[in-house]
Design a protein around this motif. Sequence first.
Motif, short mmCIF file in Angstrom:
data_model
loop_
_atom_site.label_atom_id
_atom_site.label_comp_id
_atom_site.label_asym_id
_atom_site.label_seq_id
_atom_site.Cartn_x
_atom_site.Cartn_y
_atom_site.Cartn_z
N THR A 1 0.86 -1.19 0.00
CA THR A 1 0.00 0.00 0.00
C THR A 1 0.89 1.23 0.00
N ASN A 2 0.29 2.39 0.01
CA ASN A 2 1.07 3.63 0.04
C ASN A 2 1.67 3.89 1.42
N LYS A 3 1.42 2.98 2.37
CA LYS A 3 1.95 3.14 3.73
C LYS A 3 2.79 1.95 4.20
N SER A 4 2.53 0.76 3.66
CA SER A 4 3.20 -0.41 4.22
C SER A 4 3.29 -1.55 3.22
N LEU A 5 4.11 -2.54 3.58
CA LEU A 5 4.19 -3.81 2.87
C LEU A 5 3.81 -4.87 3.89
N SER A 6 2.80 -5.69 3.58
CA SER A 6 2.34 -6.68 4.55
C SER A 6 2.16 -8.04 3.90
N PHE A 7 2.35 -9.07 4.72
CA PHE A 7 2.19 -10.45 4.26
C PHE A 7 1.23 -11.17 5.18
N SER A 8 0.30 -11.92 4.58
CA SER A 8 -0.65 -12.75 5.33
C SER A 8 -0.59 -14.16 4.78
N ALA A 9 -0.27 -15.11 5.63
CA ALA A 9 -0.17 -16.50 5.20
C ALA A 9 -1.55 -17.09 5.01
N HIS A 10 -1.64 -18.11 4.15
CA HIS A 10 -2.88 -18.85 3.98
C HIS A 10 -3.28 -19.49 5.30
N ALA A 11 -4.57 -19.67 5.49
CA ALA A 11 -5.08 -20.17 6.76
C ALA A 11 -4.56 -21.56 7.10
N PHE A 12 -4.26 -22.38 6.08
CA PHE A 12 -3.85 -23.75 6.36
C PHE A 12 -2.37 -23.86 6.72
N ASN A 13 -1.60 -22.74 6.69
CA ASN A 13 -0.21 -22.79 7.10
C ASN A 13 -0.12 -23.02 8.61
N VAL A 14 0.82 -23.83 9.02
CA VAL A 14 1.06 -24.04 10.45
C VAL A 14 1.68 -22.78 11.03
N GLY A 15 1.11 -22.28 12.14
CA GLY A 15 1.63 -21.05 12.73
C GLY A 15 1.43 -19.87 11.80
N LYS A 16 0.20 -19.59 11.48
CA LYS A 16 -0.17 -18.58 10.48
C LYS A 16 0.64 -17.30 10.65
N GLN A 17 1.39 -16.95 9.62
CA GLN A 17 2.34 -15.84 9.68
C GLN A 17 1.71 -14.54 9.20
N GLU A 18 1.88 -13.48 10.00
CA GLU A 18 1.40 -12.14 9.64
C GLU A 18 2.51 -11.15 9.92
N ILE A 19 2.89 -10.36 8.93
CA ILE A 19 3.88 -9.31 9.18
C ILE A 19 3.44 -8.03 8.49
N GLU B 1 8.93 3.12 -5.58
CA GLU B 1 8.08 4.26 -5.89
C GLU B 1 7.22 4.66 -4.69
N ALA B 2 6.67 3.65 -3.98
CA ALA B 2 5.84 3.94 -2.81
C ALA B 2 6.65 4.60 -1.71
N ILE B 3 7.90 4.16 -1.54
CA ILE B 3 8.78 4.78 -0.54
C ILE B 3 9.06 6.23 -0.91
N ALA B 4 9.36 6.46 -2.19
CA ALA B 4 9.67 7.81 -2.66
C ALA B 4 8.48 8.75 -2.51
N ASN B 5 7.26 8.20 -2.65
CA ASN B 5 6.05 9.03 -2.59
C ASN B 5 5.38 9.01 -1.22
N TYR B 6 6.06 8.41 -0.25
CA TYR B 6 5.46 8.26 1.08
C TYR B 6 5.14 9.63 1.69
N ASN B 7 3.92 9.75 2.20
CA ASN B 7 3.49 10.99 2.84
C ASN B 7 3.44 10.75 4.34
N ASP B 8 4.38 11.30 5.06
CA ASP B 8 4.48 11.07 6.50
C ASP B 8 3.54 12.00 7.25
N ASP B 9 2.26 11.60 7.30
CA ASP B 9 1.27 12.41 8.01
C ASP B 9 0.86 11.70 9.30
#
Length: 211
Positions: A95-113, A160-168
């Motif tokens: 997104t214009n604010k972050s990079l996030s990862f969501s693991a599939h539900a069937f993964n052991v120890g569902k990973q979210e960052i 590009e997202a980093i360069a255009n980041y709006n720190d509000d």
Amino acid sequence: MNIKTLSCPNCGANYNPAKYQCEYCGSYIFMSNENYKDFSDIKIEIPQKTESKTDKYPGVYVFGRLLGMGERPITLGAANYFTGVVSAGGKLLLTNKSLSFSAHAFNVGKQEIRIDLKQITDVQVTMNLFVSQHIVVITDEKAHKFVVYHGKEWVERIKEAIANYNDDDTHIPEPKTNNYIEELQQLKNLLDMGVITEDEFNIKKRIILGL
């Protein structure tokens, strides 16, 4: 499979996913099972709440997750995230604010960052395979390794997202761990009440499980 209608995660009304916006409440809904999907050219304008349509204030949703105020999706795709010697398959979202990862539900120890764009010091393609690529996203604390499709495009979009980041003062909540069992139960209740059809239930179930 061509999905024609789904239920809006905000107001519950049917919407056409190809249009990205619910005509009843004005929320934007982004979903894609493609290996790489670019949403950067889609203009998002959140309308004001109107009593004539719904009492649910419109927002921006990606696979059912409500984004923070002022946050908009840029790129979404399939990815594997390396956690030591193992990897988890799931979805990578820029997104214009972050990079996030969501693991599939069937993964052991569902990973979210979630990595705030302000924390990223470098991003690069480290291995170019025949179909997929390895990319590494470096912060002061850690190097995050992903296997993605269209790795060069991912790197370009992130920079590009980093360069255009709006720190509000926009507040972006940390992603919550998905309780997919609870989501499936709620979905089954809607099916039992006749709010959604069997086809809609099966489509949403596959989305929740990341199938």
